[in-house]
Structure formats: C-alpha cells, structure tokens
Design a protein around this motif. Structure first.
Motif, short mmCIF file in Angstrom:
data_model
loop_
_atom_site.label_atom_id
_atom_site.label_comp_id
_atom_site.label_asym_id
_atom_site.label_seq_id
_atom_site.Cartn_x
_atom_site.Cartn_y
_atom_site.Cartn_z
N ALA A 156 1.18 -1.23 0.23
CA ALA A 156 -0.27 -0.11 -0.11
C ALA A 156 0.88 1.36 -0.17
CB ALA A 156 -1.19 0.14 1.40
N LEU A 157 0.45 2.28 -0.81
CA LEU A 157 1.29 3.60 -0.88
C LEU A 157 0.83 3.88 0.50
CD1 LEU A 157 0.19 3.81 -4.59
CD2 LEU A 157 2.82 3.42 -3.31
N PRO A 158 1.46 5.42 1.20
CA PRO A 158 0.94 6.44 1.99
C PRO A 158 0.12 6.68 1.18
CG PRO A 158 3.67 6.47 1.22
CD PRO A 158 3.23 5.37 0.44
N TYR A 159 -1.70 7.43 2.66
CA TYR A 159 -2.34 7.93 1.82
C TYR A 159 -3.39 8.16 3.26
CZ TYR A 159 -7.22 7.98 0.63
OH TYR A 159 -8.82 8.52 -0.11
N ASP A 160 -3.32 9.39 2.65
CA ASP A 160 -4.28 10.42 4.07
C ASP A 160 -4.96 9.85 4.36
OD1 ASP A 160 -5.25 12.04 2.05
OD2 ASP A 160 -3.76 13.60 2.85
N GLY A 161 -6.40 9.60 3.36
CA GLY A 161 -8.15 9.65 3.23
C GLY A 161 -8.25 10.68 3.12
N VAL A 162 -7.69 11.52 2.21
CA VAL A 162 -8.67 12.42 1.69
C VAL A 162 -7.95 12.76 0.36
CG1 VAL A 162 -9.73 13.49 3.51
CG2 VAL A 162 -7.32 14.67 2.92
N SER A 163 -6.83 12.50 -0.04
CA SER A 163 -6.71 13.20 -0.89
C SER A 163 -6.87 12.04 -2.55
CB SER A 163 -5.20 13.07 -0.59
OG SER A 163 -4.20 14.41 -0.16
N PRO A 164 -6.50 12.60 -3.56
CA PRO A 164 -6.43 11.41 -4.38
C PRO A 164 -5.61 10.65 -4.70
CG PRO A 164 -7.24 14.38 -5.55
CD PRO A 164 -6.33 13.88 -4.25
N PHE A 165 -6.18 9.31 -5.47
CA PHE A 165 -5.53 8.12 -5.29
C PHE A 165 -4.20 8.51 -5.90
CE2 PHE A 165 -8.41 4.43 -4.16
CZ PHE A 165 -9.00 5.32 -2.85
N PRO A 166 -2.69 8.25 -5.77
CA PRO A 166 -1.53 8.55 -6.77
C PRO A 166 -2.02 8.04 -7.88
CG PRO A 166 -1.25 7.23 -4.51
CD PRO A 166 -2.28 7.37 -4.43
N ARG A 167 -1.10 7.96 -8.70
CA ARG A 167 -1.30 6.82 -10.19
C ARG A 167 -0.55 6.29 -10.21
NH1 ARG A 167 -4.74 9.07 -14.33
NH2 ARG A 167 -5.46 11.55 -14.45
N GLY A 168 -0.51 5.00 -10.81
CA GLY A 168 0.75 3.96 -11.03
C GLY A 168 1.15 3.01 -9.04
N GLY A 169 1.99 3.18 -9.59
CA GLY A 169 2.54 3.09 -8.01
C GLY A 169 2.94 1.46 -8.11
N ALA A 170 2.54 0.69 -5.65
CA ALA A 170 3.06 -0.64 -5.91
C ALA A 170 1.74 -1.44 -6.57
CB ALA A 170 4.21 -0.81 -4.00
N ALA A 171 0.57 -0.47 -6.15
CA ALA A 171 -0.82 -1.29 -6.13
C ALA A 171 -0.76 -1.56 -7.45
CB ALA A 171 -1.81 -0.21 -5.39
N ALA A 172 -0.44 -1.04 -8.52
CA ALA A 172 -1.26 -0.84 -10.35
C ALA A 172 -0.61 -2.42 -10.05
CB ALA A 172 0.23 0.17 -11.33
N TYR A 173 -0.72 -3.08 -11.18
CA TYR A 173 -0.62 -4.23 -12.73
C TYR A 173 -1.19 -3.96 -13.86
CZ TYR A 173 -2.16 -5.57 -7.88
OH TYR A 173 -2.12 -6.35 -6.44
N GLU A 174 -0.29 -5.05 -14.14
CA GLU A 174 -0.62 -5.24 -16.51
C GLU A 174 -1.59 -4.75 -16.41
OE1 GLU A 174 -2.21 -9.33 -15.28
OE2 GLU A 174 -1.00 -7.71 -14.19
N ARG A 175 -1.95 -2.94 -17.68
CA ARG A 175 -2.68 -2.52 -18.11
C ARG A 175 -3.14 -3.82 -19.49
NH1 ARG A 175 -2.92 1.12 -14.57
NH2 ARG A 175 -4.26 2.41 -16.40
N ALA A 176 -4.62 -3.72 -19.13
CA ALA A 176 -5.12 -4.58 -20.70
C ALA A 176 -5.24 -3.73 -21.47
CB ALA A 176 -7.15 -4.39 -19.89
N PRO A 177 -5.87 -4.82 -22.48
CA PRO A 177 -5.47 -4.25 -23.83
C PRO A 177 -6.62 -2.81 -23.66
CG PRO A 177 -5.96 -6.50 -23.87
CD PRO A 177 -5.48 -6.50 -23.10
N ALA A 178 -6.33 -2.56 -25.95
CA ALA A 178 -7.32 -1.55 -25.00
C ALA A 178 -8.79 -2.04 -25.55
CB ALA A 178 -7.24 -0.30 -26.21
N TRP A 179 -9.05 -3.58 -26.30
CA TRP A 179 -10.11 -3.34 -27.03
C TRP A 179 -11.33 -4.27 -25.99
CZ3 TRP A 179 -10.87 -8.82 -25.25
CH2 TRP A 179 -10.19 -9.69 -25.11
N ARG A 180 -10.47 -4.45 -24.69
CA ARG A 180 -11.13 -4.63 -23.73
C ARG A 180 -11.80 -3.93 -23.59
NH1 ARG A 180 -7.67 -8.46 -19.38
NH2 ARG A 180 -7.70 -10.04 -21.11
N SER A 181 -11.09 -2.49 -22.96
CA SER A 181 -12.07 -1.75 -22.69
C SER A 181 -13.28 -1.45 -23.47
CB SER A 181 -11.33 -0.09 -22.44
OG SER A 181 -10.51 -0.29 -21.58
N ALA A 182 -13.52 -1.26 -24.68
CA ALA A 182 -14.47 -1.43 -26.33
C ALA A 182 -15.40 -2.28 -25.58
CB ALA A 182 -13.76 -1.71 -27.61
#
Length: 335
Positions: free
Chosen positions: A22-48
């Motif tokens: 888990a990344l440092p988090y104060d409970g009120v700020s927006p979540f940081p982008r990326g970081g240790a909690a992120a995984y591989e990205r799905a291909p664009a066709w999956r979102s479509a």
C-alpha cells in the motif's frame, strides 16, 4: 460449523500483500497514479468490449421500445423477469460473493457449479475475474489499489462526484487488470470453475435466450417472445447490474456505519437497496466481518441471501456455514 473461522486464505493473502504494497495515503487526497498497487494494463480492445457489454442492454431496450411502442407488458413478462432476477442475482450474492469470494460456507459440487452458472448469467463478468476483483477490493478498500473506490479522486465535492461515477461504472473501463493468479488461485485450480469461466459468453446468450424461449412457449407468438426478452432479459440484466454497482458506489458514500471497519474503509449500510440487492447493501457489517454468511445482523434487516444459504444448509447442499456469533458481532459495533 456455526461459528466464525479465519479469513478465506486467498483473501487473507491479498490483505497481507495490501499491507506490504500500500502507498502512503491520508484518507482525503486523490489516489496517486501507478505505484505498487498497479498491475499490468489491459489491451484497449477489452475496454471497448466492456463498453459494448454495458451499453448493449440500453441500446437494445431503446430499439425494442421503438419496435414495441404501444404494446403492454403482460403478467408472464413480469413473472419471468422476477424469477430470472432472483436466480441470477442470488447466483451473484450466494455464489460469487459470499461463497466463492469469502468462503462463508462450503458448497457441494452441484451447488457450487449451479451458483457459478447462475451468477455468470447476470452479465457481470466471468466467475474467476469477478472473485479476483472483489478480493482485491477488500484488500485495498477505499485506498490506493481499490479497483472501484468512490474516493479515488479525493474527498472534495467535485472529487466525490467524479468518484461516484467511477465506482458505479467508470472502473469497468479501466485498463488496470486484477490478476487472478494473485487473488483467486483457488478458483484457477478448480476445473469446474475454469469451465464455467470459459463458458461466460455462452451463458450470457443463454440468459437472454431463456426468457425469449419461455415467452414464445407461453404466448406462442413473436410478440410474446420479444416482450419477454425485453423485460425478463434486457431490463432485468440492466437493473441487476446497476443494483450491484450501487453497492460499490452508494454503499461507500451514503448510509449508516454502526460497525468498525479498517482504516479508510467507508462501507455503509443502505436499507433502501436491501431487497433488490438480496441483503448485500448491509455493507458495513460485511466489511467489518467479511466471512460472515449473514450481512443483515440487526433486527428488521432483511437478508434474502442469508435465508437461501440457511435453506441450502438444511437441505445438505452447503456446510461449514459461518453464521454470525452475537459476541463477535458486538466486538465490532461502534460504542
């Protein structure tokens, strides 16, 4: 077994990973982008493809309404819609959620397969992916790593409004993949559940074919088949989807929190959704005690899913049910 046991092992492993990553988090700020909690990205066709799945019931509903304009819905349409809503909805709540995700009970093989098939017919994703995503949600609830927290963009008014949309439906279009190998290795090792997972597209077609075929059998006309498909197929799918997504969104923003949960976990109880969600909207207790087979533990809290589990237990279809113990519940209640 009538008491509570330890957390479901895969979910416990996910929680331990969350504590480590888990990344440092104060409970009120927006979540940081990326970081240790992120995984591989799905291909664009999956979102479509996700967009098609989400939009399909509404596009089809508009088309069907235009074609059937002036026609009245009949009692057979209502009966079929209610029956299929119950079967597929309980497949999600009893099977996908309380059984397979959290291990609230152990099901006999026919019951396990039947629940997985029924839940798959709800158009909410294949059983293994659904379980993996939900276990990840519990591992990182309302902090970086949660796939559908409404606090992803912070706690300002604008952030919460944006987060509400994200938690309700926007997260479905994210290219952030939850790896089943990390969160659902037990399901990946089950050949029955792997087969049901692979059959997901066909089970979706079956979910629409059953009401159309039943409407034809009852009414004997194309009109009867189309109205049954409209109400017991498309409208039923869309309603159940949005009720489920409302537990992700509204039940972390609106309602009461009588039980203590982990830091930053804002799960709430929202009584207006109790019947339509089959008791899933007693969400605060669920996050306070995830393996508990009953979510509505207080007086007058309707929990149809728990009633079905109790019936299945009496029939010998499930065993080792983790029913709530009063003393355990009270230790989690806020003073």
């Amino acid at each position: 077994m009538t008491g509570q046991a330890a957390e479901h092992p895969p979910l416990e492993r996910g929680a331990r990973f969350a504590r480590r990553a888990a990344l440092p988090y104060d409970g009120v700020s927006p979540f940081p982008r990326g970081g240790a909690a992120a995984y591989e990205r799905a291909p664009a066709w999956r979102s479509a493809l996700t967009a098609v799945v989400v939009a399909f019931p509404f596009v089809a509903l508009a088309l069907a309404a235009w074609l059937l304009w002036g026609s009245l819905i009949g009692p057979a349409d209502i009966a079929l819609a209610v029956a299929l809503y119950a079967v597929t909805g309980l497949g999600v709540t009893v099977g996908f959620h309380r059984g397979l995700t959290h291990g609230s009970f152990t099901a006999a093989r026919p019951m396990k397969v039947a629940m997985a098939i029924a839940g798959s017919m709800s158009f909410q994703g294949d059983v293994i992916g659904w379980v993996a995503t939900h276990r990840r949600h519990h591992a990182f609830t309302d902090r970086p790593g949660d796939p559908h927290s409404p606090y992803r963009f912070g706690t300002s008014v604008a952030g919460e409004l944006r987060g509400l949309v994200h938690a309700h439906v926007g997260w479905l279009f994210s290219r952030d993949v939850t790896p089943p190998s990390r969160y659902a290795p037990d399901l990946l090792a089950d050949p029955d559940l792997r087969a049901v997972s692979r059959a997901f597209p066909w089970l979706c077609l079956l979910s629409l074919g059953i009401p159309a075929g039943a409407g034809w059998a009852i009414g004997g006309t194309w009109h009867a088949a189309l109205t049954a498909l409209l109400w017991a197929g498309l409208v039923r799918v869309a309603l159940l989807q949005h009720v489920t997504w409302s537990v992700n969104s509204l039940c972390h923003m609106v309602g009461r929190r009588p039980f203590r949960t982990r830091r930053h976990d804002r799960a709430t109880n929202l009584w207006p959704l109790a019947v339509l969600s089959f008791g899933e909207s007693w969400h605060n207790l669920h996050h306070a005690d995830p393996t508990c087979a009953r979510h509505g533990v207080d007086r007058h809290q309707i929990d149809p899913t728990a009633a079905v589990i109790r019936l299945a237990e009496l029939l010998g279809w499930v065993h080792d049910v983790r029913w709530p113990l009063p003393a355990r519940v009270e230790t989690r209640r806020r003073p």
